[in-house]
Design a protein around this motif. Sequence first.
Motif, PDB file in Angstrom:
ATOM      1  N   ALA A 148      49.766  55.514  74.451  1.00  0.00           N
ATOM      2  CA  ALA A 148      48.444  55.569  73.828  1.00  0.00           C
ATOM      3  C   ALA A 148      48.127  56.983  73.353  1.00  0.00           C
ATOM      4  CB  ALA A 148      47.375  55.088  74.817  1.00  0.00           C
ATOM      5  N   LEU A 149      48.489  57.974  74.143  1.00  0.00           N
ATOM      6  CA  LEU A 149      48.264  59.367  73.761  1.00  0.00           C
ATOM      7  C   LEU A 149      49.016  59.695  72.472  1.00  0.00           C
ATOM      8  CD1 LEU A 149      48.206  62.449  76.101  1.00  0.00           C
ATOM      9  CD2 LEU A 149      49.634  62.485  74.065  1.00  0.00           C
ATOM     10  N   ALA A 150      50.278  59.278  72.398  1.00  0.00           N
ATOM     11  CA  ALA A 150      51.077  59.537  71.198  1.00  0.00           C
ATOM     12  C   ALA A 150      50.501  58.808  69.994  1.00  0.00           C
ATOM     13  CB  ALA A 150      52.529  59.131  71.436  1.00  0.00           C
ATOM     14  N   ALA A 151      50.057  57.580  70.203  1.00  0.00           N
ATOM     15  CA  ALA A 151      49.465  56.814  69.105  1.00  0.00           C
ATOM     16  C   ALA A 151      48.198  57.484  68.596  1.00  0.00           C
ATOM     17  CB  ALA A 151      49.166  55.389  69.567  1.00  0.00           C
ATOM     18  N   ASP A 152      47.370  57.994  69.502  1.00  0.00           N
ATOM     19  CA  ASP A 152      46.151  58.708  69.099  1.00  0.00           C
ATOM     20  C   ASP A 152      46.491  59.962  68.306  1.00  0.00           C
ATOM     21  OD1 ASP A 152      44.633  56.790  70.354  1.00  0.00           O
ATOM     22  OD2 ASP A 152      44.228  57.997  72.151  1.00  0.00           O
ATOM     23  N   ALA A 153      47.525  60.662  68.733  1.00  0.00           N
ATOM     24  CA  ALA A 153      47.940  61.865  68.014  1.00  0.00           C
ATOM     25  C   ALA A 153      48.407  61.524  66.596  1.00  0.00           C
ATOM     26  CB  ALA A 153      49.049  62.585  68.786  1.00  0.00           C
ATOM     27  N   ARG A 154      49.155  60.429  66.464  1.00  0.00           N
ATOM     28  CA  ARG A 154      49.596  60.015  65.121  1.00  0.00           C
ATOM     29  C   ARG A 154      48.403  59.601  64.261  1.00  0.00           C
ATOM     30  NH1 ARG A 154      53.584  57.517  68.187  1.00  0.00           N
ATOM     31  NH2 ARG A 154      52.676  55.441  67.865  1.00  0.00           N
ATOM     32  N   ALA A 155      47.426  58.936  64.868  1.00  0.00           N
ATOM     33  CA  ALA A 155      46.236  58.533  64.125  1.00  0.00           C
ATOM     34  C   ALA A 155      45.467  59.745  63.615  1.00  0.00           C
ATOM     35  CB  ALA A 155      45.336  57.668  65.017  1.00  0.00           C
ATOM     36  N   ALA A 156      45.608  60.863  64.334  1.00  0.00           N
ATOM     37  CA  ALA A 156      44.946  62.102  63.922  1.00  0.00           C
ATOM     38  C   ALA A 156      45.776  62.906  62.924  1.00  0.00           C
ATOM     39  CB  ALA A 156      44.652  62.953  65.152  1.00  0.00           C
ATOM     40  N   GLY A 157      46.906  62.334  62.508  1.00  0.00           N
ATOM     41  CA  GLY A 157      47.726  62.985  61.502  1.00  0.00           C
ATOM     42  C   GLY A 157      48.923  63.747  62.021  1.00  0.00           C
ATOM     43  N   HIS A 158      49.178  63.671  63.320  1.00  0.00           N
ATOM     44  CA  HIS A 158      50.328  64.375  63.900  1.00  0.00           C
ATOM     45  C   HIS A 158      51.543  63.451  63.951  1.00  0.00           C
ATOM     46  CE1 HIS A 158      47.809  67.737  65.017  1.00  0.00           C
ATOM     47  NE2 HIS A 158      46.968  66.919  65.629  1.00  0.00           N
ATOM     48  N   ARG A 159      52.709  64.066  63.925  1.00  0.00           N
ATOM     49  CA  ARG A 159      53.959  63.287  64.036  1.00  0.00           C
ATOM     50  C   ARG A 159      54.538  63.496  65.431  1.00  0.00           C
ATOM     51  NH1 ARG A 159      57.381  65.487  59.155  1.00  0.00           N
ATOM     52  NH2 ARG A 159      56.391  67.412  59.884  1.00  0.00           N
ATOM     53  N   VAL A 160      54.354  62.504  66.283  1.00  0.00           N
ATOM     54  CA  VAL A 160      54.850  62.592  67.651  1.00  0.00           C
ATOM     55  C   VAL A 160      55.089  61.181  68.183  1.00  0.00           C
ATOM     56  CG1 VAL A 160      52.509  62.685  68.634  1.00  0.00           C
ATOM     57  CG2 VAL A 160      54.447  63.589  69.938  1.00  0.00           C
TER      58      VAL A 160
END
Length: 319
Positions: A148-160
């Motif tokens: 979920a943390l990684a998905a939130d980061a991707r939703a914020a425009g990050h690639r992780v």
Amino acid sequence: MTLEPIALLFPGQGTQKQGMGAPWRDTEAWSLVGTVSEQSGEDVEELLLRTDGALLRRTDLAQLAVFTVDMMAHDEALRHGLLSEAPVAAYAGHSLGEFAALVAAGALGLADAAGLVAVRGRAMREAAESSNGTMGVLVGAPLPAVEALAADARAAGHRVWVANVNAPGQVVLSGSADGVAAAAAEAPGIGAKLISVPVGGAFHSPFMASAASRLRAALSGVEFAAQHSPVVANVDARPHVCGTDWPDLMERQLIAPVLWEEGVRTLVGPLACTRLIELGPGRTLAGMARRIAPAVEALSVDGPLALGAVGPAVSRARG
């Protein structure tokens, strides 16, 4: 009396260290160094005996060095009769270690595997050099929270992305430097902390797409055995016995997560392995196995001297 089935585990990149070949130099297995050198075009003896630790961290060199030690450990275990004391029910290798597992299981010849390891390592190194990627270990949080943390980061425009699910509370993230940093900043919110991993790129993520393409081309020229002993694959944590499965699985492994925890559960659950024997440098996989399945005995053969210590445990019988 029934001998308890065992599984063989092979470590991957990250277990290399300076002088790692020295314990094996006086064994008959040292002859494998010549084969790997010939197939890879690298001086593997130099890598194993004299290359300094900083240079040995280079992806392509590290992978060749670890693969060679994995194979020497397996060769010596066979020569000393260690693996005839109990049935080997299955094999598994962590990332790079999957190539060693395939050789040990009879799916792939040593020469072909060495050539593939060389292509893979160089392709991964070049893919890493073309991008600002990195990795970090999230410690202390369950997998769903990390996903979920990684998905939130991707939703914020990050690639992780999740790259390795190693053991309970140990999940590796892979991606851009800013993406991993963003995940680190949010980690305390899920009761975790992120520890940087000193690697050269964002492995087991979409950042490795170009390396996967190059490996696919190399795999097309290699012949796998039609049938072989079970190898639990990194990408789906399932046992495979057909050589035709592996080109796709090995290509996908470069861009998909290593499901190591689930794979170990497959070994000790459906495959009923009661002992896990790690063959190769270090004792990382045995340590993970004890966390994943505490009731199962996990042992390491990280040098020739360990063969004598591990033998009695492997041959222990069940009444």
